[in-house]
Design an enzyme around this catalytic site. Structure first.
Site, PDB file in Angstrom:
ATOM      1  N   ILE A  88       0.835  -1.202   0.000  1.00 25.19           N
ATOM      2  CA  ILE A  88       0.000   0.000   0.000  1.00 25.19           C
ATOM      3  C   ILE A  88       0.868   1.250   0.000  1.00 25.19           C
ATOM      4  O   ILE A  88       0.623   2.206  -0.737  1.00 25.19           O
ATOM      5  CB  ILE A  88      -0.946   0.015   1.221  1.00 25.19           C
ATOM      6  CG1 ILE A  88      -1.960  -1.125   1.117  1.00 25.19           C
ATOM      7  CG2 ILE A  88      -1.668   1.356   1.322  1.00 25.19           C
ATOM      8  CD1 ILE A  88      -2.895  -1.221   2.320  1.00 25.19           C
ATOM      9  N   GLY A  89       1.903   1.257   0.820  1.00 25.54           N
ATOM     10  CA  GLY A  89       2.776   2.423   0.891  1.00 25.54           C
ATOM     11  C   GLY A  89       3.945   2.146   1.813  1.00 25.54           C
ATOM     12  O   GLY A  89       3.965   1.156   2.549  1.00 25.54           O
ATOM     13  N   GLY A  92       9.860   6.051   6.002  1.00 20.18           N
ATOM     14  CA  GLY A  92      11.201   5.869   6.515  1.00 20.18           C
ATOM     15  C   GLY A  92      11.313   4.781   7.560  1.00 20.18           C
ATOM     16  O   GLY A  92      12.336   4.110   7.668  1.00 20.18           O
ATOM     17  N   VAL A  96       3.513  -0.476   4.753  1.00 22.07           N
ATOM     18  CA  VAL A  96       2.121  -0.870   4.963  1.00 22.07           C
ATOM     19  C   VAL A  96       1.669  -1.747   3.798  1.00 22.07           C
ATOM     20  O   VAL A  96       1.853  -1.386   2.630  1.00 22.07           O
ATOM     21  CB  VAL A  96       1.198   0.355   5.090  1.00 22.07           C
ATOM     22  CG1 VAL A  96      -0.252  -0.094   5.319  1.00 22.07           C
ATOM     23  CG2 VAL A  96       1.653   1.260   6.234  1.00 22.07           C
ATOM     24  N   ASP A 208       0.246  14.865  13.632  1.00 23.53           N
ATOM     25  CA  ASP A 208       0.714  14.807  12.241  1.00 23.53           C
ATOM     26  C   ASP A 208      -0.479  14.786  11.288  1.00 23.53           C
ATOM     27  O   ASP A 208      -0.521  14.006  10.336  1.00 23.53           O
ATOM     28  CB  ASP A 208       1.594  13.579  12.016  1.00 23.53           C
ATOM     29  CG  ASP A 208       2.380  13.657  10.697  1.00 23.53           C
ATOM     30  OD1 ASP A 208       2.524  14.780  10.157  1.00 23.53           O
ATOM     31  OD2 ASP A 208       2.841  12.608  10.207  1.00 23.53           O
TER      32      ASP A 208
END
Length: 255
Positions: A88-89, A92, A96, A208
């Protein structure tokens, strides 16, 4: 969850930590008759146990990580009860994946920490994220299902298993695709604010918030994700609040 209940959860959690693991379940049954409170304390204890496991593992360099665990090479591998299906992604500190859970059979999102951060101070953030998410139950926040540690060549790598937001895109992309006018965008943002307020009422500050950390599913429901740098307010738990060290940048500078 009100402040009184939050204080009760923290009180039981810290009291249980003082006991041997095999006595904690009986302790909770004897001292608390609220099933929801006991369940939340057990979630915190499980996250704490996972943190201890991977913080005791040896440090390995980031160069070794990339050689050992290329993200795409993990597809098809099993992590506990989960089979990794697609990437998915990545960031650093972690990667995922969409994964398949066996029982109940469903698609989930599995966040796996990079090997080189296992055993470091940064690794504790993943366990911390599990603790914080266990406090939150809101349709606008991606739900946590599980947390654990995966053994990779003798290195304990922590992971989180969360709700998979199917057919999702970030909030800005969604607003553009749907051609939302000002009113539509404000209504969508208000739903995000409801989710953020839910966290604040339970002492959880995200720290965040940005478009990439707010996904919108196919039904138009926004979901706040990635509580990796979140913290508890002092009101909620002064002893366990995660604090930013001097000179450390937390979150995304642009936001």
């Amino acid at each position: 969850m009100g402040v009184d209940r939050s204080s009760r959860v923290d009180e039981l959690f810290h009291a249980a930590l003082e006991l041997p693991p095999d006595r904690r379940s009986d302790f909770l049954l004897q001292t608390c008759d609220d099933d929801d409170v006991r369940a939340e304390v057990r979630s915190l204890l499980a996250a704490d146990a996972a943190a201890e496991a991977f913080l005791s593992s040896p440090l390995r360099s980031e160069e070794i990580i990339e050689a050992d665990l290329p993200p795409d090479a993990m597809i098809g591998r099993r992590i506990g009860r989960y089979t990794l299906r697609r990437l998915i992604g990545s960031g650093g500190m972690g990667v995922v994946y969409e994964a398949l859970q066996e029982q109940p059979r469903r698609s989930v999102a599995l966040k796996l920490m990079r090997v080189g951060f296992a055993g470091t101070k940064r690794a504790s953030r993943l366990a911390r994220e599990a603790e914080l998410l266990a406090r939150l139950q809101h349709p606008g926040i991606a739900q946590i299902y599980d947390a654990g540690v995966h053994d990779e060549a003798g290195v304990a790598i922590p992971f989180l298993v969360m709700e998979h937001v199917a057919e999702a895109c970030d909030i800005l992309t969604y607003a553009g695709r749907c051609g939302l006018d000002r009113r539509g965008r404000l209504e969508l943002l208000a739903r995000v604010c409801d989710a953020v307020e839910h966290g604040h009422q339970r002492g959880v500050i995200h720290r965040d918030l940005k478009p990439g950390n707010v996904l919108v599913d196919a039904t138009g429901q926004p979901k706040v994700i990635d509580f990796g740098v979140a913290r508890l307010t002092d009101l909620e738990s002064g002893a366990t609040t995660y604090r930013t060290e001097t000179g450390e940048l937390v979150g995304t500078l642009r936001y």
